[in-house]
Scaffold this motif. Structure first.
Motif, PDB file in Angstrom:
ATOM      1  N   MET A 112      34.619  44.026  36.990  1.00 16.35           N
ATOM      2  CA  MET A 112      35.669  44.013  38.020  1.00 16.35           C
ATOM      3  C   MET A 112      36.615  45.189  37.807  1.00 16.35           C
ATOM      4  N   HIS A 113      37.106  45.759  38.905  1.00 15.99           N
ATOM      5  CA  HIS A 113      37.983  46.931  38.818  1.00 15.99           C
ATOM      6  C   HIS A 113      39.282  46.560  38.114  1.00 15.99           C
ATOM      7  N   PRO A 114      39.763  47.425  37.196  1.00 19.43           N
ATOM      8  CA  PRO A 114      40.980  47.103  36.428  1.00 19.43           C
ATOM      9  C   PRO A 114      42.214  46.922  37.300  1.00 19.43           C
ATOM     10  N   ASP A 115      42.186  47.494  38.499  1.00 15.79           N
ATOM     11  CA  ASP A 115      43.349  47.328  39.393  1.00 15.79           C
ATOM     12  C   ASP A 115      43.095  46.236  40.426  1.00 15.79           C
ATOM     13  N   GLY A 116      42.171  45.341  40.138  1.00 10.61           N
ATOM     14  CA  GLY A 116      41.800  44.287  41.075  1.00 10.61           C
ATOM     15  C   GLY A 116      42.744  43.110  41.055  1.00 10.61           C
ATOM     16  N   PRO A 117      42.228  41.914  41.347  1.00  6.11           N
ATOM     17  CA  PRO A 117      43.063  40.714  41.499  1.00  6.11           C
ATOM     18  C   PRO A 117      43.931  40.392  40.299  1.00  6.11           C
ATOM     19  N   GLU A 118      43.469  40.786  39.066  1.00  6.83           N
ATOM     20  CA  GLU A 118      44.258  40.434  37.899  1.00  6.83           C
ATOM     21  C   GLU A 118      45.672  41.001  37.967  1.00  6.83           C
ATOM     22  N   GLU A 119      45.845  42.207  38.574  1.00  5.72           N
ATOM     23  CA  GLU A 119      47.157  42.835  38.601  1.00  5.72           C
ATOM     24  C   GLU A 119      47.920  42.553  39.891  1.00  5.72           C
ATOM     25  N   THR A 120      47.237  42.010  40.890  1.00  6.49           N
ATOM     26  CA  THR A 120      47.887  41.763  42.182  1.00  6.49           C
ATOM     27  C   THR A 120      49.010  40.744  42.051  1.00  6.49           C
ATOM     28  N   GLU A 121      48.741  39.654  41.335  1.00  9.73           N
ATOM     29  CA  GLU A 121      49.742  38.589  41.214  1.00  9.73           C
ATOM     30  C   GLU A 121      50.999  39.043  40.487  1.00  9.73           C
ATOM     31  N   PRO A 122      50.913  39.728  39.347  1.00  3.19           N
ATOM     32  CA  PRO A 122      52.139  40.214  38.686  1.00  3.19           C
ATOM     33  C   PRO A 122      52.949  41.159  39.559  1.00  3.19           C
ATOM     34  N   ARG A 123      52.255  42.055  40.304  1.00  2.00           N
ATOM     35  CA  ARG A 123      52.967  42.988  41.155  1.00  2.00           C
ATOM     36  C   ARG A 123      53.679  42.249  42.292  1.00  2.00           C
ATOM     37  N   THR A 124      52.999  41.260  42.866  1.00  4.56           N
ATOM     38  CA  THR A 124      53.611  40.463  43.934  1.00  4.56           C
ATOM     39  C   THR A 124      54.822  39.708  43.410  1.00  4.56           C
ATOM     40  N   SER A 125      54.684  39.141  42.223  1.00  2.00           N
ATOM     41  CA  SER A 125      55.780  38.406  41.616  1.00  2.00           C
ATOM     42  C   SER A 125      56.984  39.302  41.387  1.00  2.00           C
ATOM     43  N   MET A 126      56.743  40.538  40.950  1.00  5.31           N
ATOM     44  CA  MET A 126      57.834  41.474  40.715  1.00  5.31           C
ATOM     45  C   MET A 126      58.543  41.823  42.014  1.00  5.31           C
ATOM     46  N   ARG A 127      57.768  42.025  43.086  1.00 10.04           N
ATOM     47  CA  ARG A 127      58.375  42.330  44.383  1.00 10.04           C
ATOM     48  C   ARG A 127      59.234  41.171  44.877  1.00 10.04           C
ATOM     49  N   VAL A 128      58.754  39.962  44.677  1.00  8.64           N
ATOM     50  CA  VAL A 128      59.510  38.776  45.090  1.00  8.64           C
ATOM     51  C   VAL A 128      60.824  38.697  44.325  1.00  8.64           C
ATOM     52  N   LYS A 129      60.775  38.967  43.035  1.00  2.22           N
ATOM     53  CA  LYS A 129      61.986  38.933  42.218  1.00  2.22           C
ATOM     54  C   LYS A 129      62.974  40.018  42.641  1.00  2.22           C
ATOM     55  N   GLN A 130      62.450  41.216  42.919  1.00  2.75           N
ATOM     56  CA  GLN A 130      63.320  42.309  43.349  1.00  2.75           C
ATOM     57  C   GLN A 130      63.969  41.987  44.702  1.00  2.75           C
ATOM     58  N   LYS A 131      63.198  41.380  45.589  1.00  6.92           N
ATOM     59  CA  LYS A 131      63.728  41.009  46.897  1.00  6.92           C
ATOM     60  C   LYS A 131      64.830  39.966  46.746  1.00  6.92           C
ATOM     61  N   ALA A 132      64.592  38.986  45.880  1.00 10.39           N
ATOM     62  CA  ALA A 132      65.590  37.934  45.654  1.00 10.39           C
ATOM     63  C   ALA A 132      66.851  38.525  45.038  1.00 10.39           C
TER      64      ALA A 132
END
Length: 220
Positions: free
Chosen positions: A1-21
């Motif tokens: 699986m590509h290293p930039d695949g689903p494994e990293e999507t969730e942490p990045r999304t979580s960070m964006r949510v925190k920054q938005k909040a």
């Protein structure tokens, strides 16, 4: 699986949510501070965004306008505590005397703590048509609804009268305490509590009085 695949999507999304909040919270805090210092009317969206260092577009990603911030703060800070106060009063189950006096003293403290929010919210309600849900009549109804035990002592017309009496007491307390906190009614706290206790004891028919107390005494 590509290293930039689903494994990293969730942490990045979580960070964006925190920054938005975080941005939303910064905008809200800046607005509250400005409303308290400048007033609701004079404070502009540009004032708020400049205080945080973001664009107007960013502001509108989080809030429809200034009024939405007032609603959010009022609901989360003022109304949450207000309704809890009246649930505590209802839990006294008609007790007067010292328990009621202590409740009134704590209520005065509420107006002292939230002086700034109550002041700019009142200003906002008076000038912004988007704040109908914070009208006095709706707030009074919500406070009364937080006291089902008290209202349950009566039925029919008697219940309507009991709710009106309760809401008038709440309105009187709110108006007086805001004037007192702002220094417009110079009276010592103990003297104020003595008078308020007398008014609320009779108004709530505390210490055992119930439905029969609503019947007018015979003049014959």
């Amino acid at each position: 699986m590509h290293p930039d695949g689903p494994e990293e999507t969730e942490p990045r999304t979580s960070m964006r949510v925190k920054q938005k909040a975080m941005t939303r919270r910064l905008l809200r805090d800046a607005a509250v501070e400005l409303f308290a210092s400048k007033g609701y009317g004079p404070t502009t969206i540009d004032d708020i965004t400049s205080a945080v260092g973001v664009s107007r577009a960013t502001f509108y990603l989080h809030f429809e306008g200034k009024a939405r911030i007032v609603v959010e703060v009022y609901e989360q800070v003022v109304m949450a505590e207000t309704l809890e106060f009246y649930r505590r009063l209802d839990a006294l189950k008609g007790a007067g005397g010292e328990p009621l006096r202590q409740w009134l003293d704590t209520a005065i403290g509420f107006f002292e703590r939230h002086r700034d929010v109550l002041r700019f919210a009142a200003e906002a309600i008076s000038i912004d048509p988007g704040l109908e849900d914070l009208s006095a009549s709706k707030i009074l109804d919500r406070c009364a609804e937080a006291m089902p035990h008290y209202l349950g002592r009566w039925t029919g017309t008697d219940r309507e009268q009991a709710q009106l009496r309760l809401e008038l007491l709440i309105l009187q307390l709110s108006t007086f305490c805001r004037l007192w906190v702002d220094g417009h009614w110079p009276v010592k706290r103990d003297a104020m509590l003595d008078v308020l206790l007398d008014l609320w004891t009779h108004g709530l028919r505390a210490d055992g009085a119930g439905r029969d107390s609503l019947v007018a005494p015979s003049l014959s």
